[in-house]
Design a protein around this motif. Structure first.
Motif, PDB file in Angstrom:
ATOM      1  N   ALA A 245     -35.876-136.037  81.246  1.00 35.64           N
ATOM      2  CA  ALA A 245     -36.800-135.057  81.824  1.00 35.64           C
ATOM      3  C   ALA A 245     -37.788-135.804  82.711  1.00 35.64           C
ATOM      4  N   LEU A 246     -37.884-135.396  83.971  1.00 30.15           N
ATOM      5  CA  LEU A 246     -38.798-136.019  84.928  1.00 30.15           C
ATOM      6  C   LEU A 246     -39.845-134.985  85.323  1.00 30.15           C
ATOM      7  N   LEU A 247     -41.107-135.343  85.113  1.00 23.69           N
ATOM      8  CA  LEU A 247     -42.216-134.403  85.196  1.00 23.69           C
ATOM      9  C   LEU A 247     -43.156-134.787  86.332  1.00 23.69           C
ATOM     10  N   ASP A 248     -43.383-133.856  87.241  1.00 23.04           N
ATOM     11  CA  ASP A 248     -44.302-134.071  88.369  1.00 23.04           C
ATOM     12  C   ASP A 248     -43.868-135.236  89.244  1.00 23.04           C
TER      13      ASP A 248
ATOM     14  N   TRP B 268     -29.589-136.821  93.811  1.00 19.04           N
ATOM     15  CA  TRP B 268     -29.645-138.055  93.031  1.00 19.04           C
ATOM     16  C   TRP B 268     -28.988-137.932  91.665  1.00 19.04           C
ATOM     17  N   ALA B 269     -28.670-136.728  91.232  1.00 23.20           N
ATOM     18  CA  ALA B 269     -28.194-136.533  89.854  1.00 23.20           C
ATOM     19  C   ALA B 269     -27.052-135.536  89.827  1.00 23.20           C
ATOM     20  N   ASP B 270     -26.168-135.690  88.844  1.00 25.25           N
ATOM     21  CA  ASP B 270     -24.969-134.862  88.751  1.00 25.25           C
ATOM     22  C   ASP B 270     -25.218-133.522  88.068  1.00 25.25           C
ATOM     23  N   ASP B 271     -26.216-133.442  87.197  1.00 22.44           N
ATOM     24  CA  ASP B 271     -26.432-132.242  86.384  1.00 22.44           C
ATOM     25  C   ASP B 271     -27.925-131.980  86.291  1.00 22.44           C
ATOM     26  N   VAL B 272     -28.462-131.179  87.227  1.00 23.35           N
ATOM     27  CA  VAL B 272     -29.902-130.945  87.320  1.00 23.35           C
ATOM     28  C   VAL B 272     -30.235-129.572  86.752  1.00 23.35           C
ATOM     29  N   ARG B 273     -31.209-129.513  85.849  1.00 22.06           N
ATOM     30  CA  ARG B 273     -31.663-128.266  85.251  1.00 22.06           C
ATOM     31  C   ARG B 273     -33.103-127.998  85.706  1.00 22.06           C
ATOM     32  N   GLY B 274     -33.499-126.743  85.709  1.00 23.36           N
ATOM     33  CA  GLY B 274     -34.863-126.403  86.053  1.00 23.36           C
ATOM     34  C   GLY B 274     -34.896-125.383  87.177  1.00 23.36           C
ATOM     35  N   PRO B 275     -36.097-125.072  87.652  1.00 27.99           N
ATOM     36  CA  PRO B 275     -37.329-125.779  87.308  1.00 27.99           C
ATOM     37  C   PRO B 275     -37.985-125.251  86.045  1.00 27.99           C
ATOM     38  N   ALA B 276     -38.810-126.113  85.443  1.00 34.02           N
ATOM     39  CA  ALA B 276     -39.729-125.700  84.389  1.00 34.02           C
ATOM     40  C   ALA B 276     -41.130-125.912  84.939  1.00 34.02           C
ATOM     41  N   VAL B 277     -41.866-124.850  85.120  1.00 38.95           N
ATOM     42  CA  VAL B 277     -43.222-124.934  85.670  1.00 38.95           C
ATOM     43  C   VAL B 277     -44.212-124.796  84.517  1.00 38.95           C
ATOM     44  N   ILE B 278     -45.048-125.820  84.341  1.00 42.43           N
ATOM     45  CA  ILE B 278     -45.946-125.930  83.192  1.00 42.43           C
ATOM     46  C   ILE B 278     -47.379-125.635  83.638  1.00 42.43           C
ATOM     47  N   PRO B 279     -48.148-124.867  82.873  1.00 44.90           N
ATOM     48  CA  PRO B 279     -49.531-124.585  83.261  1.00 44.90           C
ATOM     49  C   PRO B 279     -50.355-125.863  83.389  1.00 44.90           C
ATOM     50  N   GLY B 280     -51.328-125.821  84.310  1.00 46.07           N
ATOM     51  CA  GLY B 280     -52.238-126.945  84.480  1.00 46.07           C
ATOM     52  C   GLY B 280     -52.211-127.481  85.890  1.00 46.07           C
TER      53      GLY B 280
ATOM     54  N   GLY C  46     -24.681-145.488  96.422  1.00 48.62           N
ATOM     55  CA  GLY C  46     -24.188-144.224  95.887  1.00 48.62           C
ATOM     56  C   GLY C  46     -24.421-144.043  94.405  1.00 48.62           C
ATOM     57  N   ARG C  47     -25.384-144.795  93.839  1.00 52.24           N
ATOM     58  CA  ARG C  47     -25.664-144.651  92.405  1.00 52.24           C
ATOM     59  C   ARG C  47     -26.423-143.350  92.157  1.00 52.24           C
ATOM     60  N   ARG C  48     -26.109-142.702  91.037  1.00 49.81           N
ATOM     61  CA  ARG C  48     -26.705-141.422  90.688  1.00 49.81           C
ATOM     62  C   ARG C  48     -27.041-141.375  89.210  1.00 49.81           C
ATOM     63  N   ILE C  49     -27.908-140.458  88.836  1.00 48.09           N
ATOM     64  CA  ILE C  49     -28.207-140.220  87.428  1.00 48.09           C
ATOM     65  C   ILE C  49     -27.026-139.488  86.812  1.00 48.09           C
ATOM     66  N   GLU C  50     -26.480-140.054  85.756  1.00 54.07           N
ATOM     67  CA  GLU C  50     -25.286-139.491  85.129  1.00 54.07           C
ATOM     68  C   GLU C  50     -25.598-138.485  84.030  1.00 54.07           C
ATOM     69  N   ARG C  51     -26.794-138.534  83.485  1.00 51.31           N
ATOM     70  CA  ARG C  51     -27.143-137.700  82.342  1.00 51.31           C
ATOM     71  C   ARG C  51     -27.784-136.391  82.795  1.00 51.31           C
ATOM     72  N   PRO C  52     -27.740-135.348  81.952  1.00 52.43           N
ATOM     73  CA  PRO C  52     -28.441-134.101  82.292  1.00 52.43           C
ATOM     74  C   PRO C  52     -29.919-134.363  82.562  1.00 52.43           C
ATOM     75  N   LEU C  53     -30.413-133.753  83.629  1.00 54.82           N
ATOM     76  CA  LEU C  53     -31.778-133.987  84.089  1.00 54.82           C
ATOM     77  C   LEU C  53     -32.543-132.679  84.156  1.00 54.82           C
ATOM     78  N   LEU C  54     -33.701-132.623  83.476  1.00 51.75           N
ATOM     79  CA  LEU C  54     -34.622-131.499  83.582  1.00 51.75           C
ATOM     80  C   LEU C  54     -35.729-131.870  84.553  1.00 51.75           C
ATOM     81  N   VAL C  55     -35.954-131.016  85.553  1.00 52.67           N
ATOM     82  CA  VAL C  55     -37.018-131.217  86.533  1.00 52.67           C
ATOM     83  C   VAL C  55     -38.142-130.226  86.222  1.00 52.67           C
ATOM     84  N   ALA C  56     -39.347-130.742  86.024  1.00 59.02           N
ATOM     85  CA  ALA C  56     -40.491-129.895  85.692  1.00 59.02           C
ATOM     86  C   ALA C  56     -41.708-130.370  86.460  1.00 59.02           C
ATOM     87  N   TRP C  57     -42.604-129.434  86.727  1.00 55.99           N
ATOM     88  CA  TRP C  57     -43.855-129.825  87.365  1.00 55.99           C
ATOM     89  C   TRP C  57     -44.971-128.875  86.965  1.00 55.99           C
TER      90      TRP C  57
END
Length: 290
Positions: free
Chosen positions: A126-129, A253-265, A222-233
């Motif tokens: 999970a990559l945040l902001d 950059w990634a094979d399996d991107v999930r999101g977005p998850a938008v977090i308060p703040g 050509g390297r990429r993220i192989e694992r499921p990735l959650l994008v949130a901000w």
């Protein structure tokens, strides 16, 4: 803070890594951003333990109570690859080889580097902001340069140290009522330490030099993220206004991107939207409690 957690300082070859850890079940590693320490997770980490996870919160190299080598002329001593190596080796010393991984702000770049260089250790990410440093720099606009001027100010030699250390409390805003008293006290102690300030600035200097070069090398190969990735901000971050749709950026950059998850703040989501962030991470990492 962190009721039921243990703390340790793990001695590595050229650095000491301070960690908090607790719980049982699948491992989640939480990496903080600038200018925080691992205490920024003081509400999220125990909540994830309650959801059935083991949670590990390190201080990044040079931040908080972690210590690294002296800065190097090429800034590689504080590169994301060096920080990633600290985290990975500290986890091994704790007997952990595979883990879920979440990073916020500067910690997201360390998490990104771990996932790129060592996918065998990461289950989900999970990559945040954040979007990649190279992608931000490709998209520089007057708005980005104005709002994120600190990227370029921190990269200057010597001057940022003089400015910040003259009055760190004024430079690094934050109050106990917003951060929590213990979290605020730990944050203040760190930012009043000139060695910590220097290391945090080296993190940014590395970002615009060696880290940028590492990302460009990844792209060329050509390297990429192989694992499921959650994008949130954070809702107040306006990350999509600053660099385009973050999910679309990460799909390059990634094979399996999930999101977005938008977090308060506004930005420090672990402090400003802990319940929503906990829910998003627990659901993505596979909440053991269902």
């Amino acid at each position: 803070m962190f009721d039921g957690f243990q703390t340790d300082t793990i001695r590595l070859d050229d650095s000491d890594v301070f960690v908090r850890y607790g719980g049982s079940g699948p491992v989640v590693v939480l990496l903080h951003g600038h200018p925080r320490t691992s205490s920024t997770w003081y509400r999220v980490a125990p909540a994830l333990v309650d959801r059935g996870f083991t949670v590990v919160c390190p201080d990044l190299r040079g931040y908080g109570r972690s210590r690294g080598p002296a800065p190097s002329p090429d800034h590689a001593a504080h590169s994301k690859r060096a920080m990633a190596g600290d985290v990975r080796e500290a986890l091994r010393r704790l007997g952990i080889e595979r883990f879920h991984l979440a990073g916020h702000d500067r910690g997201s770049y360390v998490a990104f580097r771990i996932a790129m260089d060592h996918p065998e250790n990461v289950d989900r990410l999970a990559l945040l902001d954040c979007i990649p440093i190279s992608e931000h720099l490709r998209r520089i606009t007057p708005g980005f340069a104005t709002r994120w001027f600190h990227w370029f100010f921190f990269a200057q030699p010597d001057t940022p140290e003089r400015v910040i250390n003259a009055d760190p409390d004024a430079w690094y805003a934050g109050t106990p009522d917003r951060l929590g008293e213990e979290n605020h006290a730990e944050f203040r102690a760190a930012t009043r330490d000139p060695d910590v300030v220097r290391a945090m600035l080296e993190d940014y200097r590395a970002g615009l030099t060696v880290d940028l070069a590492d990302e460009e090398a990844d792209r060329a190969a050509g390297r990429r993220i192989e694992r499921p990735l959650l994008v949130a901000w954070s809702a107040g971050e306006n990350l999509d206004d600053m660099g385009g749709d973050p999910v679309a950026v990460w799909e390059a950059w990634a094979d399996d991107v999930r999101g977005p998850a938008v977090i308060p703040g506004d930005h420090h989501m672990a402090e400003e939207g802990p319940d929503e962030l906990t829910d998003a991470l627990a659901a993505f990492f596979g909440d053991p409690t269902g």
